[in-house]
Design an enzyme around this catalytic site. Structure first.
Site, PDB file in Angstrom:
ATOM      1  N   GLY A 213      29.107  42.811  35.454  1.00  0.00           N
ATOM      2  CA  GLY A 213      28.482  42.032  36.511  1.00  0.00           C
ATOM      3  C   GLY A 213      29.079  40.640  36.614  1.00  0.00           C
ATOM      4  N   SER A 214      28.230  39.670  36.888  1.00  0.00           N
ATOM      5  CA  SER A 214      28.702  38.329  37.212  1.00  0.00           C
ATOM      6  C   SER A 214      29.277  37.555  36.033  1.00  0.00           C
ATOM      7  CB  SER A 214      27.561  37.523  37.852  1.00  0.00           C
ATOM      8  OG  SER A 214      27.229  38.070  39.117  1.00  0.00           O
ATOM      9  N   THR A 215      29.117  38.047  34.814  1.00  0.00           N
ATOM     10  CA  THR A 215      29.785  37.368  33.696  1.00  0.00           C
ATOM     11  C   THR A 215      31.297  37.418  33.876  1.00  0.00           C
ATOM     12  OG1 THR A 215      29.756  39.380  32.322  1.00  0.00           O
ATOM     13  CG2 THR A 215      27.905  37.845  32.066  1.00  0.00           C
ATOM     14  N   PHE A 216      31.792  38.434  34.606  1.00  0.00           N
ATOM     15  CA  PHE A 216      33.233  38.558  34.827  1.00  0.00           C
ATOM     16  C   PHE A 216      33.752  37.463  35.762  1.00  0.00           C
ATOM     17  CE2 PHE A 216      37.074  40.470  36.745  1.00  0.00           C
ATOM     18  CZ  PHE A 216      37.778  40.776  35.572  1.00  0.00           C
ATOM     19  N   LYS A 217      32.867  36.775  36.460  1.00  0.00           N
ATOM     20  CA  LYS A 217      33.296  35.697  37.347  1.00  0.00           C
ATOM     21  C   LYS A 217      34.014  34.584  36.586  1.00  0.00           C
ATOM     22  CE  LYS A 217      29.652  36.697  40.723  1.00  0.00           C
ATOM     23  NZ  LYS A 217      28.316  36.339  41.247  1.00  0.00           N
TER      24      LYS A 217
END
Length: 483
Positions: A213-217
């Site tokens: 999810g958004s941790t990959f941002k």
């Protein structure tokens, strides 16, 4: 001598020579292979003929041995102290089902059959020696904090010292007590564990990559800064809200429709976790540049040993522009383990340098002499010091003013990133909740990087969030590490 007798004698002689030749071949060339065959019962008898060496945490063994009792030719069986707490570290050593994790990797050292434990004469006679010991890097306070905070949730957590790469905690829940399956008559317990749909024998921290999810941002932001697409985390991006995926009519929306995500800076986009910004950013960079950055952090590495081998975290290839945009928010076919996302935060915390993660410091013989040592601080540069500093600053904003407020630790600098990953066809199943972070104590210099993944908490879908479920676990781990 008549012809018949002579021919028979020659034939018998040839048979004898063939038997002698075969015996010589077995003794000279196949003896070791036969001795090492897993089906050779003598190996198991030898393995458990004496107490096994121990796996040690902070100077204290978390394993032991006890007499097996009657009805078996295996003298000793493995025991575990706080087995459920440390199962993700030790694995199990079973008389019936083999060994996993550190128990499996160092089986020869722990049972005394490793050739390095022998003198030259012992190596020839294959005499069994006193077993060795495995010294881990685990901090019991951080391990307990992780395990207790995960509680009855299905998930995993990893803590790493950013400067040294030492793994301070590795927890996976639901867990199990390895003592339950260490003997020869534990079939019922084995069937229960292997048949459990929650898969307690799986080490989720290392061996279950899921969409991050958004941790990959954080990875996408690092790629954009290193590439020069944007000069700093405070430069406005070109990001319409909502953002339509390239060559489609599909609109990528944000969780918070009122968040100031249109043309947001990287700092603001991380603070509010703006999908439109990072989806477009990934598409603008292109999959090759995003993949290159992901691989610097450790994605697509099929040989990551800590020393237990972790399953590869994956950044995919051969995506179209729309899929590349979805990869920018940690979706499509992107997967990661908690270890991998802890490595991302660790590199950012360590000024752009990633120290090789490891959970064993030394393997020693019975006299305490080192057989194998693992170096702390074996680093490689992932991003520049300037980029790491920019990302840390933005991550601090996430914790102080954004979606990661539950991770704050009093008196410490804490930076983090939340994530909620879609799960199932058309997002039909409960999402995964993620949090990755780092913390530094300015007064002591202590620091830690953490990643937490909650696969299932039993909470209603509307209550699932990285800040609500995963950040509190990370907070307790970071607080324990900085004490």
């Amino acid at each position: 001598m008549n012809k018949t007798i002579r021919n028979t004698s020659v034939f018998v002689l040839l048979l004898v020579l063939a038997l002698l030749g075969r015996a010589t071949w077995v003794q000279a060339y196949e003896a070791r292979a036969l001795a090492d065959d897993q089906k050779n019962r003598r190996n198991t008898i030898a393995q458990y003929a004496q107490p096994l060496g121990n796996i040690v945490v902070a100077g204290s063994p978390v394993t032991g041995s006890e007499r097996s009792g009657g009805g078996t030719d295996l003298e000793y069986r493995r025991t575990y102290t706080d087995g459920e707490l440390y199962a993700a570290v030790t694995g199990y050593s079973s008389q019936a089902y083999g060994a996993t994790q550190l128990e499996g990797i160092y089986a020869d050292v722990l049972d005394g059959t490793d050739d390095r434990l022998k003198n030259p004469l012992d190596a020839v006679t294959r005499k069994q020696q006193e077993p060795g010991t495995v010294l881990t890097t685990i901090d019991p306070a951080v391990q307990k904090a992780a395990y207790r905070a995960l509680g009855n949730k299905k998930g995993a957590a990893v803590a790493v010292d950013p400067a040294s790469g030492r793994i301070l905690a590795m927890a996976s829940t639901p867990s199990y007590d390895p003592s339950r399956i260490s003997g020869t008559n534990d079939g019922a317990a084995w069937q229960e564990l292997t048949g459990d749909e929650d898969k307690p024998l799986v080490n989720r921290a290392l061996r279950q990559p899921l969409p991050p999810g958004s941790t990959f941002k954080l990875v996408v932001a690092a790629a954009a800064l290193e590439d020069g697409l944007y000069g700093s985390v405070d430069t406005a991006t070109e990001s319409p809200d909502p953002y339509t995926l390239p060559h489609t009519r599909t609109v990528l929306r944000n969780e918070n429709a009122s968040a100031p995500c249109e043309n947001a800076t990287i700092r603001t986009a991380l603070r509010y976790s703006c999908n439109n910004v990072f989806g477009k950013m990934a598409a603008d960079l292109g999959q090759d540049k995003v993949r290159a950055m992901a691989e610097r952090f450790g994605f697509n590495d099929a040989e990551l040993d800590v020393p237990v081998r972790a399953y590869a975290s994956v950044y995919p290839s051969k995506m179209d522009p729309a899929q590349t945009a979805l990869s920018g928010i940690g979706q499509f076919d992107v997967t990661a383990t908690p270890l991998q996302m802890a490595m991302v935060s660790a590199a950012i915390a360590n000024d752009g340098l990633l120290a090789a993660p490891h959970m064993v410091s030394e393997v020693v013989d019975s006299d305490g002499d080192a057989l194998t040592s693992f170096e702390d601080g074996d680093t490689r540069r992932i991003v520049s010091s300037a980029t790491a500093g920019q990302l840390r600053s933005a991550m601090v904003t996430v914790v102080e003013e954004g979606t990661g407020t539950n991770a704050a630790v009093a008196g410490a600098e804490v930076g983090g990133k939340t994530g909620t990953a879609q799960h199932g066809e058309n997002n039909s199943k409960t999402p995964y909740a993620w949090f990755t972070s780092y913390a530094k104590d300015p007064s002591t210099g202590k620091q830690v990087a953490v990643a937490v993944m909650i696969e299932d908490s039993g909470a209603a879908r509307s209550e699932v969030s990285g800040n609500g479920l995963a950040a509190p676990v990370a907070q307790k781990m970071m607080a324990a590490a900085l004490k």
